[in-house]
Design a protein around this motif. Structure first.
Motif, short mmCIF file in Angstrom:
data_model
loop_
_atom_site.label_atom_id
_atom_site.label_comp_id
_atom_site.label_asym_id
_atom_site.label_seq_id
_atom_site.Cartn_x
_atom_site.Cartn_y
_atom_site.Cartn_z
N ARG A 100 0.83 -1.21 0.00
CA ARG A 100 0.00 0.00 0.00
C ARG A 100 0.86 1.26 0.00
O ARG A 100 0.39 2.33 -0.38
N LEU A 101 2.09 1.13 0.44
CA LEU A 101 3.03 2.25 0.42
C LEU A 101 4.45 1.70 0.54
O LEU A 101 4.65 0.51 0.73
N ALA A 102 5.43 2.58 0.45
CA ALA A 102 6.84 2.22 0.62
C ALA A 102 7.45 3.05 1.73
O ALA A 102 7.04 4.20 1.97
N LEU A 103 8.42 2.49 2.43
CA LEU A 103 9.07 3.23 3.51
C LEU A 103 9.75 4.49 3.01
O LEU A 103 9.91 5.46 3.75
N THR A 104 10.16 4.48 1.75
CA THR A 104 10.86 5.64 1.19
C THR A 104 9.91 6.67 0.58
O THR A 104 10.37 7.67 0.02
N ASP A 105 8.60 6.46 0.67
CA ASP A 105 7.65 7.48 0.23
C ASP A 105 7.85 8.74 1.06
O ASP A 105 8.12 8.68 2.26
N LEU A 107 6.74 12.15 3.06
CA LEU A 107 5.60 12.58 3.86
C LEU A 107 4.64 13.38 3.00
O LEU A 107 3.42 13.21 3.09
N GLU A 108 5.16 14.24 2.15
CA GLU A 108 4.31 15.07 1.30
C GLU A 108 3.40 14.23 0.41
O GLU A 108 2.23 14.57 0.23
N SER A 109 3.91 13.10 -0.10
CA SER A 109 3.12 12.28 -1.02
C SER A 109 2.06 11.46 -0.30
O SER A 109 1.13 10.95 -0.94
N ARG A 110 2.18 11.31 1.02
CA ARG A 110 1.27 10.43 1.75
C ARG A 110 0.38 11.14 2.76
O ARG A 110 -0.61 10.56 3.24
N ALA A 111 0.68 12.37 3.11
CA ALA A 111 -0.05 13.04 4.19
C ALA A 111 -1.42 13.53 3.77
O ALA A 111 -2.32 13.65 4.60
N ASP A 185 3.15 12.06 15.15
CA ASP A 185 1.84 12.66 14.89
C ASP A 185 1.58 12.72 13.39
O ASP A 185 0.49 12.35 12.91
N LEU A 186 2.58 13.17 12.65
CA LEU A 186 2.45 13.27 11.20
C LEU A 186 2.41 11.90 10.53
O LEU A 186 1.70 11.71 9.53
N LEU A 187 3.14 10.94 11.09
CA LEU A 187 3.09 9.58 10.54
C LEU A 187 1.69 9.00 10.66
O LEU A 187 1.19 8.36 9.72
N HIS A 193 -4.40 8.63 5.87
CA HIS A 193 -4.72 9.08 4.51
C HIS A 193 -4.48 7.95 3.50
O HIS A 193 -5.30 7.73 2.60
N THR A 194 -3.39 7.23 3.66
CA THR A 194 -3.09 6.12 2.74
C THR A 194 -4.12 5.02 2.84
O THR A 194 -4.56 4.46 1.81
N ALA A 195 -4.52 4.68 4.06
CA ALA A 195 -5.48 3.59 4.26
C ALA A 195 -6.91 4.01 3.93
O ALA A 195 -7.78 3.15 3.76
N GLY A 196 -7.17 5.32 3.87
CA GLY A 196 -8.51 5.80 3.60
C GLY A 196 -9.46 5.58 4.75
O GLY A 196 -10.68 5.43 4.54
N GLN A 197 -8.94 5.58 5.97
CA GLN A 197 -9.76 5.40 7.17
C GLN A 197 -9.03 6.01 8.35
O GLN A 197 -7.81 6.20 8.30
N PRO A 198 -9.73 6.35 9.43
CA PRO A 198 -9.06 6.89 10.60
C PRO A 198 -7.98 5.94 11.10
O PRO A 198 -8.13 4.71 11.01
N TYR A 199 -6.90 6.52 11.63
CA TYR A 199 -5.81 5.68 12.12
C TYR A 199 -6.29 4.68 13.17
O TYR A 199 -5.88 3.52 13.17
N ALA A 200 -7.18 5.10 14.06
CA ALA A 200 -7.68 4.19 15.11
C ALA A 200 -8.38 2.99 14.50
O ALA A 200 -8.26 1.86 15.00
N ASP A 201 -9.12 3.19 13.42
CA ASP A 201 -9.81 2.08 12.76
C ASP A 201 -8.81 1.15 12.09
O ASP A 201 -8.96 -0.08 12.11
N LEU A 202 -7.79 1.73 11.44
CA LEU A 202 -6.74 0.92 10.82
C LEU A 202 -6.04 0.05 11.85
O LEU A 202 -5.85 -1.17 11.64
#
Length: 377
Positions: A100-105, A107-111, A185-187, A193-202
């Motif tokens: 779903r993502l890469a470690l080297t992505d 922050l700007e591309s994923r936030a 916090d930013l992670l 955003h990447t998962a398309g759901q709140p972090y708590a739900d993920l």
């Protein structure tokens, strides 16, 4: 209370409450009980709890007062503070394992932040691997005014996080290490955003529910509240049960229980299983070594950091000691610490309910000594 504990130790009659499900190793029980007594006297907090797992067998012992006149046990709910970061790291590893993502992505591309100018230094942007290994160059905290005592994290808003990105980075991403709650916090925002759901739900969907961690949460329910362990400040005064805003969930928002932590550690130690093998391998790897980094600050409180994993602090094998992954936590008057040696199938978790400059290192020593004893040679 401590006098009674000491008397029990001297007489060999102390019986600690709160064993975790599946306990079946009398020797493990004995070791956790003995080290727990010594640890509870050493840390000096009102309450102390110690939990361990070895080869799938578990033991929990609680001492003192969790804040309601009862000793903590395996089902006591407590803040784990920055241990939340290793859960966030696991969520990141899961998304990587599922492509779903890469470690080297970046922050700007994923936030998913619109109209925001992201900081760089020397032409190097912040990547997800920089956030999770504490090497982003961001300051320790979001630049914001603290909230009132009963809501101290109120100032850590989405707007404050975005505004803070306008400040210059403290060093080039990936070239140093500085402990940063702000980075996590930013992670958390990037993962949501990447998962398309709140972090708590993920986190609940991918980590908590599959491991049966029904008590691990960001917001205790009315049914859970009677089992809460109340923290105390450095003076010994009780601290309020402050709410957890969405903005700090990845960095330090979780509540859990010793029994739930043992369930989580059982998954971590199941390294021979084909299920989740790639995910677990990613989660336990060392991704950024200390050698050559400058600065390095804020990562040696549980032992000397040799490398950083996905939230984990990695201590490389020395003499007869195994490789150890560990993480400390501290929030609202509760200090906590978890350490595991995956190659030896052992892990230990502890928590104390008072901030203390002498009690915290005593708790760390209790955990590290017990881990070393359980790991063998």
């Amino acid at each position: 209370m401590r006098a009674k504990i000491l008397a029990g130790l001297l007489l060999g009659l102390w019986i600690g409450p709160g064993a975790a499900p599946g306990r079946a190793d009398p020797l493990l029980d004995e070791m956790v009980e003995f080290d727990g007594v010594i640890g509870s006297l050493s840390v000096g907090s009102p309450g102390f709890v110690l939990a361990a797992i070895r080869d799938g067998e578990t033991a929990v012992r609680g001492f003192g007062d969790r804040g309601d006149g009862q000793a903590p046990d395996g089902d006591t709910l407590l803040r784990v503070g920055s241990i939340s970061k290793v859960f966030c790291g696991a969520a990141l590893a899961d998304l990587v394992a599922r492509d779903r993502l890469a470690l080297t992505d970046t922050l700007e591309s994923r936030a998913g932040f619109e109209g925001v100018s992201f900081p760089e230094r020397d032409g190097v942007p912040i990547r997800l691997i920089d956030l999770v290994t504490q090497s982003s160059g961001l300051p320790r905290e979001v630049p914001a005014q603290p909230g009132p005592p009963d809501d101290p994290f109120a100032g850590n808003t989405h707007a404050a996080q975005l505004a803070g990105l306008g400040a210059p980075l403290l060093f080039t991403p990936g070239r140093g290490i500085l402990y940063s709650n702000y980075g996590f916090d930013l992670l958390g925002a990037a993962l949501a955003h990447t998962a398309g759901q709140p972090y708590a739900d993920l986190l609940a969907e991918r980590v908590l529910r599959p491991n049966g961690m029904a008590d691990t949460t960001f917001a205790p329910t009315p049914e859970q509240e009677p089992r809460l362990m109340r923290g105390h400040d450095f003076s010994g005064a009780p601290m309020p049960f402050a709410p957890t805003p969405v903005t700090i969930e990845c960095a330090g928002g979780l509540y859990s229980t010793p029994n739930d932590m043992l369930r989580w550690l059982a998954w971590q130690l199941d390294t021979g299983s084909a299920e989740d093998a790639e995910w677990r391998l990613l989660d336990q790897a060392a991704w950024r070594y200390r050698d050559g980094l400058d600065p390095v600050s804020g990562l040696d409180d549980g032992g000397t950091m040799d490398a950083m994993g996905l939230g984990w602090v990695v201590m490389l094998p020395r003499d007869n000691a195994p490789l150890v992954l560990q993480k400390t936590g501290g929030l609202q008057g509760v200090f906590s610490y978890v350490a595991m040696a995956p190659s030896r199938k052992v892990a230990v978790f502890a928590a104390m309910n008072q901030f203390s400059v002498t009690g915290f290192p005593a708790m760390v020593k209790t955990v590290n000594d017990l881990l070393d004893a359980l790991a063998g040679r």
